[in-house]
Design an enzyme around this catalytic site. Structure first.
Site, PDB file in Angstrom:
ATOM      1  N   LYS A  41       0.097  -6.502   1.733  1.00 65.05           N
ATOM      2  CA  LYS A  41      -0.593  -5.212   1.511  1.00 65.05           C
ATOM      3  C   LYS A  41      -0.219  -4.191   2.593  1.00 65.05           C
ATOM      4  O   LYS A  41      -0.014  -3.024   2.321  1.00 65.05           O
ATOM      5  CB  LYS A  41      -2.103  -5.427   1.480  1.00 65.05           C
ATOM      6  CG  LYS A  41      -2.908  -4.179   1.116  1.00 65.05           C
ATOM      7  CD  LYS A  41      -4.386  -4.501   0.950  1.00 65.05           C
ATOM      8  CE  LYS A  41      -5.119  -3.386   0.244  1.00 65.05           C
ATOM      9  NZ  LYS A  41      -5.436  -2.250   1.127  1.00 65.05           N
TER      10      LYS A  41
ATOM     11  N   ASP B 165     -11.508  -1.820  11.031  1.00 61.41           N
ATOM     12  CA  ASP B 165     -10.396  -2.683  10.617  1.00 61.41           C
ATOM     13  C   ASP B 165     -10.051  -3.717  11.676  1.00 61.41           C
ATOM     14  O   ASP B 165      -9.311  -4.666  11.390  1.00 61.41           O
ATOM     15  CB  ASP B 165      -9.151  -1.844  10.291  1.00 61.41           C
ATOM     16  CG  ASP B 165      -9.229  -1.232   8.909  1.00 61.41           C
ATOM     17  OD1 ASP B 165      -8.261  -0.542   8.526  1.00 61.41           O
ATOM     18  OD2 ASP B 165     -10.246  -1.411   8.216  1.00 61.41           O
TER      19      ASP B 165
ATOM     20  N   ASN C 109      -4.647  -2.450  -4.835  1.00 65.49           N
ATOM     21  CA  ASN C 109      -5.933  -2.378  -4.136  1.00 65.49           C
ATOM     22  C   ASN C 109      -5.819  -1.472  -2.911  1.00 65.49           C
ATOM     23  O   ASN C 109      -6.426  -1.724  -1.857  1.00 65.49           O
ATOM     24  CB  ASN C 109      -6.430  -3.772  -3.725  1.00 65.49           C
ATOM     25  CG  ASN C 109      -7.878  -3.734  -3.260  1.00 65.49           C
ATOM     26  OD1 ASN C 109      -8.615  -2.785  -3.559  1.00 65.49           O
ATOM     27  ND2 ASN C 109      -8.288  -4.740  -2.500  1.00 65.49           N
TER      28      ASN C 109
ATOM     29  N   GLU D  66     -11.346  -4.706   1.123  1.00 63.08           N
ATOM     30  CA  GLU D  66     -10.596  -5.657   0.297  1.00 63.08           C
ATOM     31  C   GLU D  66     -11.463  -6.800  -0.202  1.00 63.08           C
ATOM     32  O   GLU D  66     -11.207  -7.413  -1.231  1.00 63.08           O
ATOM     33  CB  GLU D  66      -9.401  -6.208   1.074  1.00 63.08           C
ATOM     34  CG  GLU D  66      -8.197  -5.286   1.144  1.00 63.08           C
ATOM     35  CD  GLU D  66      -8.327  -4.180   2.163  1.00 63.08           C
ATOM     36  OE1 GLU D  66      -9.464  -3.851   2.567  1.00 63.08           O
ATOM     37  OE2 GLU D  66      -7.294  -3.614   2.557  1.00 63.08           O
TER      38      GLU D  66
ATOM     39  N   ASP E 195       0.820  -1.219   0.000  1.00 64.30           N
ATOM     40  CA  ASP E 195       0.000   0.000   0.000  1.00 64.30           C
ATOM     41  C   ASP E 195       0.851   1.265   0.000  1.00 64.30           C
ATOM     42  O   ASP E 195       0.452   2.285  -0.566  1.00 64.30           O
ATOM     43  CB  ASP E 195      -0.940   0.017   1.215  1.00 64.30           C
ATOM     44  CG  ASP E 195      -2.229  -0.730   0.954  1.00 64.30           C
ATOM     45  OD1 ASP E 195      -3.168  -0.572   1.749  1.00 64.30           O
ATOM     46  OD2 ASP E 195      -2.302  -1.484  -0.043  1.00 64.30           O
TER      47      ASP E 195
ATOM     48  N   HIS F 108      -5.656  -9.058   3.435  1.00 67.95           N
ATOM     49  CA  HIS F 108      -4.615  -9.211   4.453  1.00 67.95           C
ATOM     50  C   HIS F 108      -5.199  -9.395   5.851  1.00 67.95           C
ATOM     51  O   HIS F 108      -4.658 -10.168   6.661  1.00 67.95           O
ATOM     52  CB  HIS F 108      -3.679  -8.002   4.416  1.00 67.95           C
ATOM     53  CG  HIS F 108      -4.386  -6.685   4.522  1.00 67.95           C
ATOM     54  ND1 HIS F 108      -4.005  -5.695   5.380  1.00 67.95           N
ATOM     55  CD2 HIS F 108      -5.491  -6.186   3.900  1.00 67.95           C
ATOM     56  CE1 HIS F 108      -4.821  -4.654   5.263  1.00 67.95           C
ATOM     57  NE2 HIS F 108      -5.731  -4.943   4.368  1.00 67.95           N
ATOM     58  N   ARG F 109      -6.307  -8.755   6.146  1.00 74.80           N
ATOM     59  CA  ARG F 109      -6.873  -8.828   7.493  1.00 74.80           C
ATOM     60  C   ARG F 109      -7.610 -10.149   7.729  1.00 74.80           C
ATOM     61  O   ARG F 109      -7.715 -10.596   8.871  1.00 74.80           O
ATOM     62  CB  ARG F 109      -7.760  -7.617   7.800  1.00 74.80           C
ATOM     63  CG  ARG F 109      -6.990  -6.331   7.717  1.00 74.80           C
ATOM     64  CD  ARG F 109      -7.608  -5.169   8.419  1.00 74.80           C
ATOM     65  NE  ARG F 109      -6.904  -3.936   8.069  1.00 74.80           N
ATOM     66  CZ  ARG F 109      -5.714  -3.584   8.556  1.00 74.80           C
ATOM     67  NH1 ARG F 109      -5.097  -4.377   9.433  1.00 74.80           N
ATOM     68  NH2 ARG F 109      -5.126  -2.474   8.154  1.00 74.80           N
TER      69      ARG F 109
HETATM   70  O1  LIG Z   1      -8.343   6.675   5.959  1.00 71.06           O
HETATM   71  C1  LIG Z   1      -7.703   5.605   6.188  1.00 71.06           C
HETATM   72  O2  LIG Z   1      -6.474   5.553   6.344  1.00 71.06           O
HETATM   73  C2  LIG Z   1      -8.482   4.340   6.315  1.00 71.06           C
HETATM   74  C3  LIG Z   1      -9.828   4.394   6.525  1.00 71.06           C
HETATM   75  C4  LIG Z   1     -10.663   3.203   6.731  1.00 71.06           C
HETATM   76  O3  LIG Z   1     -11.467   3.029   5.596  1.00 71.06           O
HETATM   77  P1  LIG Z   1     -13.008   3.518   5.580  1.00 71.06           P
HETATM   78  O4  LIG Z   1     -13.019   4.992   5.846  1.00 71.06           O
HETATM   79  O5  LIG Z   1     -13.437   3.174   4.179  1.00 71.06           O
HETATM   80  O6  LIG Z   1     -13.715   2.757   6.664  1.00 71.06           O
HETATM   81  C5  LIG Z   1      -9.848   1.929   6.947  1.00 71.06           C
HETATM   82  O7  LIG Z   1     -10.652   0.770   6.679  1.00 71.06           O
HETATM   83  C6  LIG Z   1      -8.630   1.890   6.081  1.00 71.06           C
HETATM   84  O8  LIG Z   1      -7.847   0.739   6.411  1.00 71.06           O
HETATM   85  C7  LIG Z   1      -7.740   3.090   6.233  1.00 71.06           C
HETATM   86  C1  LIG Z   2      -9.509  -1.210   4.113  1.00 73.90           C
HETATM   87  C2  LIG Z   2      -8.188  -1.176   4.252  1.00 73.90           C
HETATM   88  O1  LIG Z   2      -7.343  -0.413   3.478  1.00 73.90           O
HETATM   89  P1  LIG Z   2      -7.676   0.474   2.197  1.00 73.90           P
HETATM   90  O2  LIG Z   2      -9.118   0.981   2.310  1.00 73.90           O
HETATM   91  O3  LIG Z   2      -6.687   1.605   2.288  1.00 73.90           O
HETATM   92  O4  LIG Z   2      -7.474  -0.380   0.990  1.00 73.90           O
HETATM   93  C3  LIG Z   2      -7.473  -1.964   5.300  1.00 73.90           C
HETATM   94  O5  LIG Z   2      -6.236  -1.747   5.432  1.00 73.90           O
HETATM   95  O6  LIG Z   2      -8.130  -2.773   5.987  1.00 73.90           O
END
Ligand SMILES: O=C(O)C1=C[C@@H](OP(=O)(O)O)[C@@H](O)[C@H](O)C1
Ligand SMILES: C=C(OP(=O)(O)O)C(=O)O
Length: 445
Positions: A428, A331, A113, A359, A69, A402-403
Site C-alpha cells: 500500500k 500513523d 483502500n 485501514e 496508494d 500495511h502498518r
Molecule cells: O492527509 C494525509 O495524507 C493523511 C492523513 C492521516 O489521516 P487522518 O487525517 O484520517 O488521520 C493519515 O492517517 C494518512 O496516512 C495520511
Molecule cells: C491511514 C493511512 O492512509 P490512508 O488514510 O491514505 O488510506 C495510512 O497510510 O496509515
C-alpha cells in the site's frame, strides 16, 4: 466499467514476500546500526499529484513514492484526462495540468483502500463537468466520507454516497465548484479538509472554509497548505480552522518530495528496540511531515536523537514507558505499540480514536495482536495501554493494514517466533519494506 479488468496496481514485490502467506522475522544478534533512506512520502506524493494535475502548465515531480496508494492516484488522474509520464525507476512523474477543470465528461475511478486518493479526488472531480464515480475495496466502503460529501452539498454540489452509508462509492454530477462559505467536520479525518482546501483555488469564486468542531491530524493540513502555496495558491487562515481561499488556481513547477516520515518511524524504532543507532537520510526538524515527531516520543522514552540539516539519527537507550497524545502523528501509534513491550513500564497511547476508521480499527487490532503475543494490553475508547512482560511466539494478523505488518515485524527483531501474515500488504505504501528492514539489520545478524 468492469473493475475486474483493471490491471492489478501493485508494485513488483520481491518474490519471497509476494508469494508468502507468512514470513517469520529472525531476531538480530546485536544492535541495529546503519543508515537508510525510505521511499518518498505517500502523503506528499498524492498531494503534489493533485495540485500539479490542477495546475496550469507542466510539472516535474521528483522523489515520488511508487506504491499502491500512489498508483491508484496516477491511474485515476489518467482516467480524468491528465497527461502523465511515470518513471518508477527514476522516481519521477512528469505531468501537464488541466488548469483547474478535468477535461473528461465521465470517469469511473478505482481507489482500492487509499484514503488520500478517494478523498482528494472526490473534491477534484467536483471541478469538472460530467459524471464521476469513485469506489474502492471492501474496507474502503467502510471508511467514512460523509463529512466531505455533506460539506460539498453546502455549495450545491450534486454528490451522493451511492449506498446511503456515508461511505464510498461516491457519485458526482459535476458542473464546476461554486464559491461560497462552507464548513467541514474534522473529528474523523483531516483528509476531508485537505481535499476541500486543494480544490478551492480552482472554484468559480472565493471560498471561505471553516472546520466544524475538533480537527484531528493537524500536521497533515499544514502539509496541504505548504504544497498548495508551493504551487502558487493563496490561502489565508485568519483564525485556526478558518480558511479564506480566493480563486487563482495553481502554476506547474518542479517539486521534490521528501522521504516518508511514517516509514522512517520503523527504522528509528528498530534502533530503539535493539539499543542501536540508525540514521534516516532526507529528513530533518524542518520536514513537512509531522511524523518526524515520533523521534521526540522515543526521546521521551529515554533514547537520544541527533537532528542534522538533512538527516536524523536515533540512538537506542534503555526504554521507559510514556503517556502520550498521538493525535497529530497517529500513523506512528502502531510503531510505538511495537516499541512499548520493551520499556520498563507501561505506555499509554491516547487521543487516537480516529485510528478506528483507517485501514482497520487500529486500536482494536493492535490490542488483539499484543495479546496474541502474550502481553497485557488495555483498550480504551480513545486509545490503548501496553504493559511490558514476557512474550510468546505468535503469527501476527495484519488485517490488510500495511502498518500492522511493518510495526509488528519490529517485535520480531528482539523476540523469537514472530510471524507476519500477509506481508505483501505493505504494498500500500512501502512495497520493499521487508527488503529494506533486512538490509538495515544485516550488520546485526
Ligand atoms: O492527509 C494525509 O495524507 C493523511 C492523513 C492521516 O489521516 P487522518 O487525517 O484520517 O488521520 C493519515 O492517517 C494518512 O496516512 C495520511
Ligand atoms: C491511514 C493511512 O492512509 P490512508 O488514510 O491514505 O488510506 C495510512 O497510510 O496509515
Amino acid at each position: 466499467m468492469d473493475f475486474g479488468t483493471l490491471p492489478h496496481l501493485f508494485h513488483p514485490l520481491s518474490e519471497q514476500h509476494r508469494m508468502t502467506d507468512t514470513i517469520t522475522i529472525t531476531p538480530v544478534r546485536g544492535p541495529v546500526l546503519g543508515t537508510v533512506r525510505p521511499p518518498g512520502s505517500k502523503s506528499l506524493t498524492n498531494r503534489a499529484l493533485i495540485v500539479a494535475a490542477l495546475a496550469r502548465g507542466a510539472s516535474e515531480l521528483t522523489g515520488v513514492l511508487d506504491s499502491q496508494d500512489t498508483r491508484v492516484m496516477v491511474e485515476s488522474l489518467r482516467r480524468l484526462g491528465i497527461e502523465l509520464e511515470h518513471d518508477a525507476a527514476a522516481c519521477t512523474i512528469d505531468l501537464t495540468g488541466c488548469a483547474g477543470r478535468p477535461a473528461v465528461d465521465h470517469a469511473e475511478l478505482w481507489l482500492e483502500n487509499s484514503g488520500t486518493s478517494i478523498r482528494f479526488l472526490t473534491a477534484l472531480c467536483t471541478l469538472g463537468d460530467g459524471r464521476f464515480r469513485l469506489d474502492g475495496n471492501t474496507r474502503m466502503r467502510e471508511r467514512p466520507i460523509g463529512p466531505l460529501v455533506e460539506a460539498l452539498r453546502q455549495l450545491d454540489v450534486d454528490i451522493v454516497c451511492e449506498l446511503g452509508t456515508d461511505c464510498p462509492p461516491v457519485q458526482i454530477a459535476a458542473s464546476g465548484l461554486p464559491g461560497g462559505t462552507l464548513s467541514v467536520g474534522g473529528n474523523l479525518s483531516s483528509q476531508y479538509l485537505s481535499a476541500l482546501l486543494m480544490a478551492a483555488p480552482c472554484a468559480k469564486a472565493a471560498i471561505n472554509l471553516k472546520v466544524d468542531g475538533t480537527l484531528v491530524s493537524r500536521p497533515y493540513v499544514d502539509m496541504t497548505l505548504e504544497v498548495m502555496r508551493a504551487f502558487g495558491a493563496r490561502v489565508e487562515e485568519p483564525e485556526p480552522g478558518d480558511f479564506i481561499l480566493p480563486p487563482g488556481g495553481y502554476q506547474g513547477r518542479s517539486y521534490d518530495i521528501e522521504p516518508d516520515a511514517s516509514a522512517a518511524s520503523y527504522f528509528f524504532a528498530a534502533a530503539a528496540i535493539t539499543g542501536g543507532e540508525v540514521t534516516v537520510e532526507g529528513l530533518s526538524r524542518d520536514a513537512l511531515q509531522g511524523d518526524v515527531g515520533f523521534v521526540d516520543v522515543l526521546v521521551q522514552m529515554g533514547c537520544e536523537a541527533r537532528w542534522e540539516a538533512d538527516s536524523i539519527t536515533l540512538v537506542g537507550k534503555p526504554l521507559r514507558g510514556v503517556d502520550v497524545d498521538m493525535n497529530a502523528i497517529s500513523d506512528t501509534a502502531q510503531t510505538l505499540a511495537a516499541v512499548a513491550p520493551f520499556a520498563s513500564g507501561p505506555t499509554r497511547i491516547r487521543n487516537v480514536a480516529h485510528m478506528r476508521h483507517k485501514e482497520t480499527d487500529r486500536v482494536a487490532a493492535v490490542v488483539n495482536e499484543l495479546r496474541r503475543l502474550g502481553l497485557e494490553a488495555d483498550e480504551h475508547e480513545d486509545g490503548l495501554t501496553i504493559h511490558p512482560g514476557p512474550m510468546q511466539p505468535a503469527d501476527i494478523e495484519t488485517y490488510d493494514d500495511h502498518r500492522m505488518a511493518m510495526s509488528f515485524a519490529l517485535v520480531g527483531l528482539r523476540h523469537p517466533g514472530v510471524g507476519i501474515k500477509d506481508p505483501g500488504c505493505t504494498v500500500k505504501t512501502y512495497p520493499d519494506f521487508f527488503d529494506d528492514l533486512e538490509g538495515l539489520c544485516r550488520t546485526a545478524r
